[in-house]
Enzyme design. Structure first.
Site, mmCIF file in Angstrom:
data_model
loop_
_atom_site.group_PDB
_atom_site.id
_atom_site.type_symbol
_atom_site.label_atom_id
_atom_site.label_comp_id
_atom_site.label_asym_id
_atom_site.label_seq_id
_atom_site.Cartn_x
_atom_site.Cartn_y
_atom_site.Cartn_z
ATOM 1 N N HIS A 1 -0.087 93.759 38.253
ATOM 2 C CA HIS A 1 -0.620 93.367 39.559
ATOM 3 C C HIS A 1 0.276 92.307 40.187
ATOM 4 O O HIS A 1 1.031 91.625 39.494
ATOM 5 C CB HIS A 1 -2.041 92.822 39.428
ATOM 6 C CG HIS A 1 -3.085 93.884 39.324
ATOM 7 N ND1 HIS A 1 -3.278 94.618 38.180
ATOM 8 C CD2 HIS A 1 -3.989 94.353 40.234
ATOM 9 C CE1 HIS A 1 -4.266 95.487 38.379
ATOM 10 N NE2 HIS A 1 -4.702 95.343 39.622
ATOM 11 N N SER B 1 -7.709 95.440 44.227
ATOM 12 C CA SER B 1 -7.178 94.280 43.513
ATOM 13 C C SER B 1 -5.822 93.821 44.029
ATOM 14 O O SER B 1 -5.494 92.635 43.924
ATOM 15 C CB SER B 1 -7.066 94.603 42.011
ATOM 16 O OG SER B 1 -6.318 95.781 41.798
#
Length: 296
Positions: free
Chosen positions: A278, A48
């Protein structure tokens, strides 16, 4: 290999609950300059942090992949003759070698299938999910709610005198080695670059609970774990004929505790379009710039 490892989906409810628990105390990217990047076929493998989940525009919902992630920026800058970004949120080393399921449960072939003998450049960013990144973050964030000044996460993962997270990193060495050897076999002439991970927590000090809900004394511990993971990736790359691109150093001072206009990585409640914990678009740009500098 049909394995339902969907860390972003599995932890979504837990992260949402954490966001609610901490809410009471919480009050345009340009392409990098041209560099001496191989101009042939470029293949990006990874998880990711490569894919860029929830960064607009998402071009693959099964993998939560953005068209503003660092491989896309690098390919555009290099003028790659062809480009394949097969990175996927939730991916492990097994997904690169054997395939698996994406975020929608749709089966995916091995990422390695995109690497051909004509490939000139391969980037690999993997290992975080092999050590259980999403579960570590959610577990440590939950634990911080009951002991914000303590070290509940460190206490849990080092109980009995063995650091479980360091052991997971050591156990991931042969897995990353297998990936790099398979890449080299598929593309003998390619330049292979392994990327580490950018700073999630501040490079010094004790964090910013509750903005980033990691207990004060756990911040140095988790910072050390991330540095150990990056060190392992660098050593494993060197041992297998690949180079290592450091994206941690340029991200220092741009961690999740910094302002929304500075940070590369979002916290529990993102203020820029990105998944919790993230990289945002700025972080993807930063990693692209670091990768291009490495290649140059």
């Amino acid at each position: 290999m049909n394995r339902p490892h969907l860390p972003l989906r599995r932890t979504a409810a837990r992260l949402a609950a954490l966001a609610a628990a901490t809410a009471g105390v919480l009050l345009a990217v340009t392409a990098p300059a041209n560099a001496a990047v191989p101009a042939g076929r470029y293949v990006a493998l990874g998880d990711s942090y490569t894919a860029g989940p929830l960064i607009p525009t998402q071009v693959d919902l099964n993998c939560l992949r953005s068209n503003r992630n660092y491989p896309t920026l690098v390919a555009a800058s290099a003028g790659s003759s062809s480009f394949a970004d097969v990175s996927c949120s939730g991916a492990t080393t097994d997904d690169i070698l054997y395939g698996g399921d994406g975020q929608l449960g749709i089966n995916l072939p091995p990422q390695l299938n995109a690497v051909t003998s004509a490939t000139a450049l391969v980037t690999v960013q993997i290992g975080g999910n092999d050590i259980g990144f999403s579960g570590i973050i959610s577990d440590c964030a939950e634990a911080s709610l009951s002991s914000p000044l303590g070290s509940p996460c460190k206490n849990r993962f080092t109980a009995g005198g063995t650091d479980q997270l360091r052991a997971r990193i050591a156990a991931t060495v042969p897995k990353v080695t297998a990936v790099l050897r398979a890449v080299r076999q598929a593309a003998p002439s390619a330049r292979v670059v392994v990327l580490g991970y950018p700073a999630i927590l501040p490079d010094s000090g004790y964090g910013c609970w509750p903005v980033v809900p990691i207990a004060y004394q756990d911040v140095p511990y988790l910072r050390g774990v991330e540095k150990a993971l990056n060190s392992m990736l660098a050593d494993t790359a060197a041992a297998n004929g690949a180079s290592y691109a450091d994206v941690y150093t340029p991200s220092i001072g741009k961690d999740a505790c910094k302002s929304s206009g500075t940070r590369w990585v979002e916290g529990l409640v993102p203020q820029n379009s990105a998944a919790p914990f993230h990289p945002n678009a700025r972080g993807e740009q930063g990693m692209a710039t670091a990768l291009l500098a490495h290649l140059n």
